[in-house]
Design a protein around this motif. Structure first.
Motif, mmCIF file in Angstrom:
data_model
loop_
_atom_site.group_PDB
_atom_site.id
_atom_site.type_symbol
_atom_site.label_atom_id
_atom_site.label_comp_id
_atom_site.label_asym_id
_atom_site.label_seq_id
_atom_site.Cartn_x
_atom_site.Cartn_y
_atom_site.Cartn_z
ATOM 1 N N LEU A 154 -6.288 9.328 0.163
ATOM 2 C CA LEU A 154 -5.675 10.654 0.302
ATOM 3 C C LEU A 154 -4.475 10.534 1.224
ATOM 4 O O LEU A 154 -4.580 9.974 2.317
ATOM 5 C CB LEU A 154 -6.677 11.647 0.906
ATOM 6 N N LYS A 155 -3.328 11.068 0.770
ATOM 7 C CA LYS A 155 -2.127 11.040 1.602
ATOM 8 C C LYS A 155 -1.892 12.425 2.168
ATOM 9 O O LYS A 155 -1.840 13.413 1.435
ATOM 10 C CB LYS A 155 -0.925 10.612 0.744
ATOM 11 N N MET A 156 -1.732 12.486 3.487
ATOM 12 C CA MET A 156 -1.422 13.749 4.151
ATOM 13 C C MET A 156 0.007 13.686 4.668
ATOM 14 O O MET A 156 0.353 12.780 5.441
ATOM 15 C CB MET A 156 -2.355 13.973 5.348
ATOM 16 N N ALA A 166 1.180 5.742 8.204
ATOM 17 C CA ALA A 166 2.258 5.165 7.391
ATOM 18 C C ALA A 166 3.512 4.947 8.245
ATOM 19 O O ALA A 166 3.715 5.611 9.263
ATOM 20 C CB ALA A 166 2.580 6.101 6.223
ATOM 21 N N HIS A 167 4.301 4.000 7.797
ATOM 22 C CA HIS A 167 5.653 3.707 8.321
ATOM 23 C C HIS A 167 5.918 4.084 9.778
ATOM 24 O O HIS A 167 6.682 4.993 10.081
ATOM 25 C CB HIS A 167 6.722 4.327 7.429
ATOM 26 N N VAL A 168 5.318 3.347 10.676
ATOM 27 C CA VAL A 168 5.562 3.518 12.118
ATOM 28 C C VAL A 168 6.969 3.004 12.426
ATOM 29 O O VAL A 168 7.354 1.923 11.972
ATOM 30 C CB VAL A 168 4.526 2.698 12.918
ATOM 31 N N PRO A 222 0.799 -1.236 0.000
ATOM 32 C CA PRO A 222 0.000 0.000 0.000
ATOM 33 C C PRO A 222 0.827 1.279 0.000
ATOM 34 O O PRO A 222 0.257 2.364 0.090
ATOM 35 C CB PRO A 222 -0.801 -0.123 1.308
ATOM 36 N N HIS A 223 2.144 1.174 -0.109
ATOM 37 C CA HIS A 223 2.976 2.383 0.000
ATOM 38 C C HIS A 223 4.228 2.269 -0.856
ATOM 39 O O HIS A 223 5.244 1.730 -0.421
ATOM 40 C CB HIS A 223 3.357 2.577 1.473
ATOM 41 N N VAL A 224 4.141 2.790 -2.082
ATOM 42 C CA VAL A 224 5.321 2.804 -2.969
ATOM 43 C C VAL A 224 5.425 4.166 -3.652
ATOM 44 O O VAL A 224 4.424 4.873 -3.824
ATOM 45 C CB VAL A 224 5.254 1.692 -4.051
ATOM 46 N N HIS A 225 6.637 4.529 -4.025
ATOM 47 C CA HIS A 225 6.877 5.758 -4.786
ATOM 48 C C HIS A 225 7.406 5.335 -6.148
ATOM 49 O O HIS A 225 8.497 4.770 -6.234
ATOM 50 C CB HIS A 225 7.914 6.631 -4.070
ATOM 51 N N LEU A 226 6.611 5.588 -7.197
ATOM 52 C CA LEU A 226 7.024 5.122 -8.526
ATOM 53 C C LEU A 226 7.556 6.255 -9.397
ATOM 54 O O LEU A 226 7.940 6.038 -10.536
ATOM 55 C CB LEU A 226 5.886 4.360 -9.211
ATOM 56 N N SER A 282 6.454 -1.531 1.928
ATOM 57 C CA SER A 282 7.891 -1.341 1.653
ATOM 58 C C SER A 282 8.316 0.123 1.764
ATOM 59 O O SER A 282 9.454 0.407 2.053
ATOM 60 C CB SER A 282 8.240 -1.873 0.260
ATOM 61 N N ASP A 283 7.393 1.078 1.512
ATOM 62 C CA ASP A 283 7.780 2.476 1.297
ATOM 63 C C ASP A 283 8.919 2.534 0.269
ATOM 64 O O ASP A 283 9.892 3.283 0.446
ATOM 65 C CB ASP A 283 8.161 3.182 2.602
ATOM 66 N N HIS A 284 8.789 1.723 -0.768
ATOM 67 C CA HIS A 284 9.749 1.716 -1.879
ATOM 68 C C HIS A 284 9.958 3.158 -2.361
ATOM 69 O O HIS A 284 9.056 3.757 -2.935
ATOM 70 C CB HIS A 284 9.169 0.847 -2.992
HETATM 71 ZN ZN ZN Z 1 6.695 7.031 1.452
#
Ligand code: ZN
Ligand code: DOR
Length: 355
Positions: A97-99, A155-157, A10-14, A229-231
Motif C-alpha cells: 500500500l502506498k500512502m 520512499a525516496h529519502v 521497488p519504486h517505478v511509475h509505469l 529509481s523512482d522512475h
Molecule cells: Zn514515485
C-alpha cells in the motif's frame, strides 16, 4: 564480467492505465531489463489511480499482457478505501500500500492525519506499507508506525534531517526501512543539467537537495536499505513547458551510476547487491527467481544517451554522463531476456510477483 542477481526496483511509475504515451508496461519493463532489473513494483498514481479491486484488475490485466520482466502493483491509500480488513484477498494481490502524505504528481494524497489512522490500523501487518513522506510528515509517519507497531518503508529519502531521523528510529527498534534514489545521491539542486536541458527538467519530488544533504546520505549508507529509481517518466515536451510535471526516468541509469560509484570507491559490490536485491526482496517479501542473473562488463566506459533508452519519455537527467560498467546480459527464469542492447523476451513473459 561480473555476475549479479536479477535486480529489484521497488519504486517505478509505469503510467498504465491512463498515460501510456509517457510509458506503459511494455516500454517500462523493457527499460527495466535494459537496466538490469528483473522485478519492478509499480506505483498506483495512474489515471485512474489504483485503489480498489476494479482498478487493480485494470493494471494487472495490462501488465499480464505486456510486461517483459516480473512486476507487482501497489494499491494507493485514498480517503475512503481503508476498510482493508473487509477486502480479504485484495491486499495480498498488491505489492503493498502506498500512502502519499505530501504533494506529488496525481490525485492520491492524504492531507489530513485523521485519514492516516485507518490505513495504519487496517492494512495487514505482514504486507508492505510505503509512505511518500518528507521532512516533518516523515516524523509523523514514523510516529504512526510506532503507535500501530508495524513496519513502514519510507520512499525516496533525500534530506539530512530525514536520514538522521530514520537512523534514530532504527536505533530505537522501530520497524522502519528506507530507500534512496540515484538522483538524490548524484545530484544537488545546483547541479548543472546537461546541454540544452531547461529548468523544468530539474523538477522532481522530493526536490534535488543541497550538498550537505547529499553528503549526509553518503555518510549514512548503512542506514539506507534500498536503492530505488523512482522512475517517473514524463515526456520531454511536458518537461519543457511552463508547468513541468515532476519526475525523472531512472531505470536505465541506476545500475551504471552505482557501478561507477563502486569504481570510484564510494560503494562496494556488497552494497549494490544488498540494496538492489537482498534487502528489497526481504522488505517486499518477493519470491525467488530461479535461474535469474545479470552480467556486467565492469571495465566498459560509455556515455549515457537518451536516444539509446527504451523508456518512452525520450530524455534523461544524466544525458552525457560518463559511466563505467555496462550491462551485457539479463537472464530471467532461464531465458536470455536482454543482451547487448536488445530485448529478447516477448511482451507477457513477465510474471506477477503476487500471482
Ligand atoms: Zn514515485
Ligand atoms: O517527482 C515525482 N514524480 N515524485 C513523485 O512522487 C511522483 C512522481 C510521478 O509520478 O511523476
Amino acid at each position: 564480467m561480473l555476475k549479479l542477481p536479477g535486480l529489484i526496483d521497488p519504486h517505478v511509475h509505469l503510467r498504465e492505465p491512463g498515460a501510456t504515451y509517457k510509458e506503459d508496461f511494455d516500454s517500462g519493463t523493457s527499460a527495466a531489463l535494459a537496466g538490469g532489473f528483473t522485478v519492478v513494483l509499480a506505483m498506483p498514481n495512474t489515471k485512474p489511480p489504483i485503489f480498489d479491486s476494479g482498478t487493480l484488475d485494470l493494471a494487472l490485466n495490462a501488465a499480464k499482457q505486456k510486461a517483459r520482466c516480473d512486476y507487482g502493483q501497489y494499491l494507493g491509500a485514498g480517503p475512503d478505501n481503508a476498510d482493508w480488513e473487509l477486502k480479504k484477498s485484495l491486499p495480498s494481490r498488491a505489492a503493498g500500500l502506498k500512502m502519499y502524505l505530501d504533494s506529488t504528481f496525481g490525485e492520491l494524497r492524504l492531507d489530513d492525519m485523521t485519514l492516516w489512522h485507518p490505513h495504519f490500523e487496517n492494512w495487514p501487518k505482514d504486507m508492505p506499507l510505503v509512505a511518500h513522506a518528507e521532512s516533518r510528515s516523515m516524523a509523523a509517519a514514523i510516529l504512526f508506525a510506532s503507535i500501530y507497531d508495524r513496519s513502514l518503508h519510507i520512499a525516496h529519502v533525500s534530506l539530512k534531517e530525514e536520514i538522521l531521523l530514520i537512523k534514530a528510529a532504527k536505533e530505537n527498534g522501530l520497524k522502519v526501512t528506507c530507500e534512496v534514489c540515484p538522483h538524490h545521491l548524484f545530484m544537488t539542486s545546483s547541479s548543472p543539467f546537461g546541454r540544452g536541458q531547461g529548468e523544468g527538467r530539474k523538477e522532481v519530488r522530493p526536490r534535488l537537495a543541497s550538498q550537505k544533504d547529499v553528503d549526509a546520505l553518503w555518510e549514512n549508507l548503512d542506514v539506507i536499505d534500498c536503492f530505488a529509481s523512482d522512475h517517473a517518466p514524463h515526456t520531454i515536451e511536458e518537461k519543457d513547458t511552463d508547468n513541468p510535471p515532476p519526475g525523472f526516468p531512472g531505470l536505465e541509469t541506476a545500475l551504471p551510476l552505482f557501478l561507477t560509484a563502486m569504481d570510484n570507491g564510494r560503494l562496494t559490490m556488497d552494497d549494490i547487491i544488498s540494496k538492489m536485491f537482498s534487502n528489497p526482496k526481504k522488505i517486499f517479501n518477493l519470491p525467488e527467481q530461479a535461474e535469474t542473473w545479470v552480467e556486467v562488463d565492469e571495465n566498459e566506459t560509455y556515455e549515457i544517451k537518451a536516444a539509446e533508452q527504451f523508456t518512452r519519455c525520450d530524455w534523461t537527467p544524466f544525458e552525457g554522463w560518463q559511466v563505467k560498467g555496462k550491462l551485457r546480459k539479463v537472464v530471467l527464469r532461464g531465458k536470455t531476456a536482454f543482451e547487448d542492447g536488445k530485448i529478447l523476451v516477448n511482451a507477457g513473459y513477465g510474471r506477477d510477483v503476487r500471482g
